[in-house]
Enzyme design. Sequence first.
Site, PDB file in Angstrom:
ATOM      1  N   ARG A  16       4.038  -0.135  13.165  1.00  0.00           N
ATOM      2  CA  ARG A  16       3.705  -1.438  12.589  1.00  0.00           C
ATOM      3  C   ARG A  16       3.782  -1.322  11.062  1.00  0.00           C
ATOM      4  NH1 ARG A  16      -1.997  -4.179  11.282  1.00  0.00           N
ATOM      5  NH2 ARG A  16      -1.148  -6.150  10.524  1.00  0.00           N
ATOM      6  N   TYR A  30     -12.818  -2.034  13.220  1.00  0.00           N
ATOM      7  CA  TYR A  30     -13.242  -0.800  12.580  1.00  0.00           C
ATOM      8  C   TYR A  30     -14.693  -0.446  12.890  1.00  0.00           C
ATOM      9  CZ  TYR A  30      -8.997  -0.609   9.726  1.00  0.00           C
ATOM     10  OH  TYR A  30      -7.699  -0.518   9.309  1.00  0.00           O
ATOM     11  N   GLU A  58      -5.101  -2.401  14.158  1.00  0.00           N
ATOM     12  CA  GLU A  58      -5.681  -1.431  13.216  1.00  0.00           C
ATOM     13  C   GLU A  58      -6.995  -0.911  13.767  1.00  0.00           C
ATOM     14  OE1 GLU A  58      -6.130  -2.545   9.094  1.00  0.00           O
ATOM     15  OE2 GLU A  58      -4.230  -3.662   9.103  1.00  0.00           O
ATOM     16  N   GLN A  98       0.794  -1.218   0.000  1.00  0.00           N
ATOM     17  CA  GLN A  98       0.000   0.000   0.000  1.00  0.00           C
ATOM     18  C   GLN A  98       0.831   1.276   0.000  1.00  0.00           C
ATOM     19  OE1 GLN A  98      -2.654  -1.843   3.265  1.00  0.00           O
ATOM     20  NE2 GLN A  98      -4.018  -0.407   2.239  1.00  0.00           N
ATOM     21  N   ASP A 138       2.032   0.526  -7.940  1.00  0.00           N
ATOM     22  CA  ASP A 138       3.348   0.578  -8.582  1.00  0.00           C
ATOM     23  C   ASP A 138       4.253   1.627  -7.946  1.00  0.00           C
ATOM     24  OD1 ASP A 138       2.291  -1.299 -10.236  1.00  0.00           O
ATOM     25  OD2 ASP A 138       2.596  -0.185 -12.110  1.00  0.00           O
ATOM     26  N   ASN A 174      -7.854  -6.218  14.611  1.00  0.00           N
ATOM     27  CA  ASN A 174      -8.231  -5.102  13.742  1.00  0.00           C
ATOM     28  C   ASN A 174      -9.726  -4.865  13.906  1.00  0.00           C
ATOM     29  OD1 ASN A 174      -5.619  -5.072  12.843  1.00  0.00           O
ATOM     30  ND2 ASN A 174      -6.078  -5.640  10.727  1.00  0.00           N
ATOM     31  N   ASN A 206      -1.880 -10.942   8.558  1.00  0.00           N
ATOM     32  CA  ASN A 206      -2.857  -9.880   8.773  1.00  0.00           C
ATOM     33  C   ASN A 206      -4.195 -10.269   8.161  1.00  0.00           C
ATOM     34  OD1 ASN A 206      -3.483  -6.878   9.434  1.00  0.00           O
ATOM     35  ND2 ASN A 206      -4.142  -7.105   7.312  1.00  0.00           N
ATOM     36  N   GLU A 207      -5.223 -10.373   8.980  1.00  0.00           N
ATOM     37  CA  GLU A 207      -6.613 -10.552   8.550  1.00  0.00           C
ATOM     38  C   GLU A 207      -6.816 -11.720   7.566  1.00  0.00           C
ATOM     39  OE1 GLU A 207      -8.199  -5.938   8.801  1.00  0.00           O
ATOM     40  OE2 GLU A 207      -7.526  -6.697   6.862  1.00  0.00           O
ATOM     41  N   HIS A 267       0.925  -9.359   4.575  1.00  0.00           N
ATOM     42  CA  HIS A 267      -0.215  -8.448   4.554  1.00  0.00           C
ATOM     43  C   HIS A 267      -0.808  -8.436   3.143  1.00  0.00           C
ATOM     44  CE1 HIS A 267      -2.077  -4.759   6.647  1.00  0.00           C
ATOM     45  NE2 HIS A 267      -2.755  -4.943   5.513  1.00  0.00           N
ATOM     46  N   HIS A 272      -2.479  -4.872 -12.610  1.00  0.00           N
ATOM     47  CA  HIS A 272      -2.023  -4.640 -13.985  1.00  0.00           C
ATOM     48  C   HIS A 272      -2.949  -5.302 -14.994  1.00  0.00           C
ATOM     49  CE1 HIS A 272       2.365  -4.135 -12.357  1.00  0.00           C
ATOM     50  NE2 HIS A 272       1.588  -3.100 -12.087  1.00  0.00           N
TER      51      HIS A 272
END
Length: 510
Positions: free
Chosen positions: A114, A347, A414, A56, A89, A345, A203-204, A159, A76
């Site tokens: 992290r 939210y 998170e 990311q 990218d 995590n 992660n998740e 991740h 892509h």
Amino acid sequence: MGNHHLVFILCLILTCISFADVECVNEWIRNQIQPSTSNKQFPKNFSFGVATAAYQIEGAWNEDSKAPSIWDIYTHTHPERIADHSNGDNAAESYHRFEQDLVALKELKVNFYRFSISWCRVLPYADTSVKNQKAIDYYNMVIDKLLENHIEPMVTMFHYDTPEELSKFGGFTNDIVIKYFRSYADFLFETFGDRVKKWITFNEPFDYCVPGYGNANYPPMIHAPGVADYLCMDNTLRAHASAYRLYRAKYFHSQRGKVGITISSRFYYTPKANEPNDVVDRAIQYSLGWLAHPIFGKSGNYPYTVIEDITSNSMKEGLAWSRLRPLNLYWSKIIKGSGDFLGLNYYTSRYVQMSDPPAGATPSWEHDSRLKYSVDESWKRAKSDWLYCVPQGLEDILKWIRDNYDNVEVYITENGWSDEGELMDTGRIDYLKTHLRAVLNAINDGCNVTHYSHWSLIDNFEWNKGFTEKFGLYYLNMTSENKERVAKNSAHYYRSVIESREISSGDNYV
């Protein structure tokens, strides 16, 4: 309590409701019923941080011998599946601009950072046949710079960005991924473990297994719900436990670090009083409990409800085996207790009810769980259509973990809010304020929560949403050659909390 006091309370409640701010009422009531001796400050050993992920923010997708991940190939090949047709990218160019990230981290005065390591950057063939020294040098630089500035590195090994090499033979549906991940983890422990003391294996898992191997919304775009996504979850669990046992046997004595896993979950409420009492627990078992129960529960296996449902449904479908294989004694012993902490995590939350007839395709996670979800119209919504501000849910899920998993140590890895990227981000400040209050309430109520990590340090590539949703404490100037990181108001607010270890109620933090 005198009549004048009751009138005052009623007026306050009506005022809050008139502004459609139900949380105002909830927070005020919580503050009133807390004992006067309740700690208003976070404990001295509580750690505040921020989080990012390699794909990311790093960019440099094909530089210095890095091999492609499935997200490189996906973005892509299918740019139409990304909201703004963008990709990772270049992203924030953190591979070349970590010094700018470090400035932001220092300004925030965080205790830890992290971040994730790109598997296909350090090991281009996913195994240890080739070790990319330039990538090793990069992550050594990041770790050393953090430590020089008294910021603890917390490293996520995986991740979402599976090496494309692994997709050639099924990725996470092939149990050989357990050996590959164990070897990768061994390499990371050996290379960086002298300085990294906090490791997150995955992660998740739910959030890359079900979209990636179930409904084909994420790469590798496999559409095999209720089968391939369950294999992914199962192999992830075994790979995590294998890496954990390796660390304890080979590295713990000399490195003295901690290894955990991060699982995403909402909390759940029933919208009707006559809803079955166990529906909330059922919903949590089908989310958090799916992987947390085998590690932190007493059985060393998947939740009984999940095993029973999927086995029964598999038989009804005419299968000779269950689509989710229960763990045998060998694996149960390896997996049970294979976590020094639980990464959470969180939210948002949902209302939940039993779904009759079951929703979703046959087979699928939706069909097996027999649950349907809804939201409260009074909940404030973020830019993301799935994200609502429900701080009480964070407090309640922490208490659920306390009560069901022997009060295991929890890192909130998170927690964050999306918007358009504005610098005057009052919505994010409100979200931060109320969720930090929820964390402090949980701590005061005996929950073993020791770390809080806000998502995210900077605006970044948000998977299928591209750059259309912004979670950063720092605005990323994507049109500038220098990709400046600009502090939003929320960054100033978060710093004020970290410095004072107190949740400020005022606005004098800029």
